[in-house]
Scaffold this motif. Structure first.
Motif, PDB file in Angstrom:
ATOM      1  N   HIS A   1      -1.725   4.235  -4.038  1.00 40.26           N
ATOM      2  CA  HIS A   1      -2.986   3.958  -4.712  1.00 40.26           C
ATOM      3  C   HIS A   1      -2.833   3.870  -6.228  1.00 40.26           C
ATOM      4  O   HIS A   1      -3.826   3.805  -6.950  1.00 40.26           O
ATOM      5  CB  HIS A   1      -4.007   5.041  -4.353  1.00 40.26           C
ATOM      6  N   GLY A   2      -1.598   3.875  -6.712  1.00 45.64           N
ATOM      7  CA  GLY A   2      -1.363   3.830  -8.139  1.00 45.64           C
ATOM      8  C   GLY A   2      -1.499   2.433  -8.711  1.00 45.64           C
ATOM      9  O   GLY A   2      -1.718   1.441  -7.999  1.00 45.64           O
ATOM     10  N   VAL A   3      -1.315   2.343 -10.015  1.00 47.38           N
ATOM     11  CA  VAL A   3      -1.508   1.087 -10.729  1.00 47.38           C
ATOM     12  C   VAL A   3      -0.290   0.173 -10.624  1.00 47.38           C
ATOM     13  O   VAL A   3      -0.407  -1.048 -10.792  1.00 47.38           O
ATOM     14  CB  VAL A   3      -1.837   1.382 -12.209  1.00 47.38           C
ATOM     15  N   SER A   4       0.885   0.715 -10.342  1.00 49.86           N
ATOM     16  CA  SER A   4       2.125  -0.060 -10.454  1.00 49.86           C
ATOM     17  C   SER A   4       2.164  -1.256  -9.512  1.00 49.86           C
ATOM     18  O   SER A   4       2.372  -2.400  -9.939  1.00 49.86           O
ATOM     19  CB  SER A   4       3.332   0.851 -10.206  1.00 49.86           C
ATOM     20  N   ARG A   5       2.000  -1.005  -8.223  1.00 48.89           N
ATOM     21  CA  ARG A   5       2.086  -2.112  -7.270  1.00 48.89           C
ATOM     22  C   ARG A   5       0.975  -3.132  -7.498  1.00 48.89           C
ATOM     23  O   ARG A   5       1.171  -4.336  -7.315  1.00 48.89           O
ATOM     24  CB  ARG A   5       2.050  -1.585  -5.835  1.00 48.89           C
ATOM     25  N   LYS A   6      -0.198  -2.651  -7.916  1.00 51.06           N
ATOM     26  CA  LYS A   6      -1.324  -3.552  -8.163  1.00 51.06           C
ATOM     27  C   LYS A   6      -1.072  -4.471  -9.349  1.00 51.06           C
ATOM     28  O   LYS A   6      -1.749  -5.495  -9.505  1.00 51.06           O
ATOM     29  CB  LYS A   6      -2.594  -2.735  -8.405  1.00 51.06           C
ATOM     30  N   THR A   7      -0.108  -4.126 -10.194  1.00 53.13           N
ATOM     31  CA  THR A   7       0.201  -4.941 -11.363  1.00 53.13           C
ATOM     32  C   THR A   7       0.957  -6.209 -10.988  1.00 53.13           C
ATOM     33  O   THR A   7       0.869  -7.221 -11.683  1.00 53.13           O
ATOM     34  CB  THR A   7       1.029  -4.112 -12.370  1.00 53.13           C
ATOM     35  N   ILE A   8       1.681  -6.182  -9.879  1.00 51.88           N
ATOM     36  CA  ILE A   8       2.434  -7.363  -9.441  1.00 51.88           C
ATOM     37  C   ILE A   8       1.451  -8.404  -8.911  1.00 51.88           C
ATOM     38  O   ILE A   8       0.619  -8.090  -8.050  1.00 51.88           O
ATOM     39  CB  ILE A   8       3.462  -6.985  -8.358  1.00 51.88           C
ATOM     40  N   PRO A   9       1.500  -9.642  -9.378  1.00 52.79           N
ATOM     41  CA  PRO A   9       0.532 -10.659  -8.953  1.00 52.79           C
ATOM     42  C   PRO A   9       0.520 -10.861  -7.437  1.00 52.79           C
ATOM     43  O   PRO A   9       1.559 -10.770  -6.771  1.00 52.79           O
ATOM     44  CB  PRO A   9       1.017 -11.926  -9.675  1.00 52.79           C
ATOM     45  N   THR A  10      -0.659 -11.156  -6.919  1.00 49.01           N
ATOM     46  CA  THR A  10      -0.837 -11.345  -5.475  1.00 49.01           C
ATOM     47  C   THR A  10       0.090 -12.420  -4.927  1.00 49.01           C
ATOM     48  O   THR A  10       0.625 -12.303  -3.825  1.00 49.01           O
ATOM     49  CB  THR A  10      -2.301 -11.710  -5.168  1.00 49.01           C
ATOM     50  N   GLY A  11       0.289 -13.472  -5.679  1.00 50.93           N
ATOM     51  CA  GLY A  11       1.152 -14.550  -5.215  1.00 50.93           C
ATOM     52  C   GLY A  11       2.619 -14.190  -5.173  1.00 50.93           C
ATOM     53  O   GLY A  11       3.412 -14.896  -4.546  1.00 50.93           O
ATOM     54  N   VAL A  12       2.985 -13.110  -5.830  1.00 51.85           N
ATOM     55  CA  VAL A  12       4.375 -12.662  -5.861  1.00 51.85           C
ATOM     56  C   VAL A  12       4.633 -11.590  -4.810  1.00 51.85           C
ATOM     57  O   VAL A  12       5.662 -11.603  -4.128  1.00 51.85           O
ATOM     58  CB  VAL A  12       4.740 -12.122  -7.264  1.00 51.85           C
ATOM     59  N   LEU A  13       3.694 -10.662  -4.677  1.00 51.73           N
ATOM     60  CA  LEU A  13       3.874  -9.504  -3.798  1.00 51.73           C
ATOM     61  C   LEU A  13       3.674  -9.878  -2.331  1.00 51.73           C
ATOM     62  O   LEU A  13       2.696 -10.538  -1.974  1.00 51.73           O
ATOM     63  CB  LEU A  13       2.878  -8.410  -4.183  1.00 51.73           C
ATOM     64  N   LYS A  14       4.592  -9.446  -1.489  1.00 46.82           N
ATOM     65  CA  LYS A  14       4.463  -9.586  -0.041  1.00 46.82           C
ATOM     66  C   LYS A  14       4.390  -8.190   0.568  1.00 46.82           C
ATOM     67  O   LYS A  14       5.176  -7.312   0.200  1.00 46.82           O
ATOM     68  CB  LYS A  14       5.653 -10.348   0.543  1.00 46.82           C
ATOM     69  N   GLU A  15       3.458  -7.976   1.494  1.00 46.79           N
ATOM     70  CA  GLU A  15       3.251  -6.662   2.093  1.00 46.79           C
ATOM     71  C   GLU A  15       3.414  -6.745   3.609  1.00 46.79           C
ATOM     72  O   GLU A  15       2.917  -7.671   4.252  1.00 46.79           O
ATOM     73  CB  GLU A  15       1.865  -6.125   1.737  1.00 46.79           C
ATOM     74  N   PHE A  16       4.102  -5.752   4.162  1.00 45.70           N
ATOM     75  CA  PHE A  16       4.358  -5.684   5.598  1.00 45.70           C
ATOM     76  C   PHE A  16       3.910  -4.303   6.083  1.00 45.70           C
ATOM     77  O   PHE A  16       4.276  -3.286   5.483  1.00 45.70           O
ATOM     78  CB  PHE A  16       5.849  -5.879   5.890  1.00 45.70           C
ATOM     79  N   GLU A  17       3.150  -4.272   7.160  1.00 47.74           N
ATOM     80  CA  GLU A  17       2.562  -2.996   7.568  1.00 47.74           C
ATOM     81  C   GLU A  17       2.457  -2.877   9.084  1.00 47.74           C
ATOM     82  O   GLU A  17       2.223  -3.867   9.786  1.00 47.74           O
ATOM     83  CB  GLU A  17       1.167  -2.838   6.952  1.00 47.74           C
TER      84      GLU A  17
END
Length: 391
Positions: free
Chosen positions: A162-178
């Motif tokens: 829930h921190g700020v770090s991962r949210k700083t990476i642009p949506t178009g760059v970040l890929k999430e797997f869950e």
């Protein structure tokens, strides 16, 4: 203010990173939104892989770990009460794990911080990252109502999901797997001796159970529960009865019961964010990945992340080479995905899923029976459990 490395979060991996950097003469500042008492008091798991133990030794912070940690050369699987022992040390050339509470790891890291020049800012509120895409990233925060800023060469985000770090990476760059698991773990701590010298991971027709410990006189037990269970519905007697049933008549009959002094329910999920570097921002630990506690990989992955990153930063400042930091994300993710795979697999063969039928149950039983009779299968389990070496 200016520093070489700005670190967000004062948990396990980030404090190890700060100590390694201080040891190498690299300036770093750690920002933590809570106070030391809160961070140090959080109840977490305590199975340390060999890599983690080796890192604590390299920092000269293993005195209490060596004196109080419980070295385990094996572990146990249980199928409906029948134990299957895995000789981890014998199968991996002597590698072991050590049971030592994460609170104790944090205490060791914090106690040595001041003398070693590790700088920590406690109660840092509203932390924000600015200009992460440039060569002059900046951290801003508030402390006691006053605004502060810190110019950095690099920023390391170890501030969790829930921190700020991962949210700083642009949506178009970040890929999430869950992968979200349809159950949780109900756990207790009690001042009673462990039922066994080594951990027991139990697969029972009523669900998973884990017999663990924190010391020779303190036990940590878990049982699989529904994801919407309420702690208030689980009195100590009900918990002990269910635990002993799932451990089987032999082991369950040897469990020492007593009042719990901590009780909690934890959801289970697997999560990975890619990449773990964006320009001058690095992700590490829970900011980048989460694993279910089966196999105890969470803290150990965070330590391996920061060890890989620390080596890369030392190379950058000492040899003026960017090869290590350029390869950080790929190298860390290679190890992360192997741990995610193992935790997912270990969870799949030890837990009861809501949609399981008789076929699925027989597959689980066949898998565990195969492990019982196959040295190569035991070796694969042991190698992953004690932790794969850093590549």
């Amino acid at each position: 203010m200016r520093t070489q490395i700005g670190i967000i979060g004062a948990g396990r991996g980030r404090m190890v990173l700060a100590h390694i950097l201080a040891q190498q003469g690299i300036d770093a500042v750690v920002l933590e939104r809570r106070d030391r008492e809160y961070v140090e008091g959080r109840v977490r798991a305590g199975v340390l892989e060999q890599v983690t133990v080796d890192v604590m030794h390299s920092l000269g912070l293993a005195e209490r770990l060596d004196a109080e940690g419980l070295v385990h050369g094996g572990t146990n699987l249980s199928l409906d009460g029948e134990l299957i022992h895995i000789d981890m040390a014998g199968l991996t050339g002597g590698r072991t794990v050590t049971v030592y509470g994460q609170q104790e790891v944090m205490s060791d890291l914090f106690s040595a911080a001041d003398a070693r020049g590790v700088k920590i800012v406690w109660n840092a509120e509203d932390v924000a990252i600015e200009d992460a895409a440039t060569d002059k990233p900046m951290l801003r925060w508030r402390n006691d109502g006053e605004a502060h800023e810190l110019q950095c060469d690099f920023i390391v985000g170890c501030d969790g999901q829930h921190g700020v770090s991962r949210k700083t990476i642009p949506t178009g760059v970040l890929k999430e797997f869950e992968r979200v698991y349809p159950f949780g773990w109900l756990g207790i701590l009690a001042e009673v001796p462990p039922v066994e010298d080594e951990l027991i991971y139990a697969n029972h027709e009523r669900g998973f159970a884990l017999a663990s410990m924190r010391s020779p006189t303190r036990s940590r037990y878990y049982i699989q529960c529904e994801i919407d269970e309420r702690i208030e519905d689980w009195g100590d007697d009900r918990f002990w009865d269910e635990l002993c049933l799932r451990l089987g008549p032999d082991v369950g009959g040897r469990v020492t019961r007593g009042p719990s002094f901590e009780k909690s329910i934890a959801p289970l999920r697997s999560y990975v964010a890619e990449p773990m570097r964006w320009n001058r921002l690095f992700l590490a630990g829970d900011a980048a990945h989460i694993v279910p506690p089966t196999g105890a990989k969470g803290m150990n992955l965070a330590i391996s992340d920061v060890k890989i990153l620390a080596d890369a930063l030392v190379e950058y400042y000492g040899e003026k080479s960017a090869a290590g930091i350029d390869g950080y994300s790929a190298r860390a993710l290679s190890r992360v995905w192997k741990a995610v795979r193992f935790s997912w697999w270990f969870t799949s063969v030890t837990h009861r899923y809501p949609d399981m039928d008789g076929f699925d149950r027989r597959i689980q039983m066949a898998e565990l029976d195969y492990i019982r009779g196959s040295i190569p299968a035991q070796r694969t389990l042991a190698e992953n459990y004690v932790g794969l070496p850093l590549e």
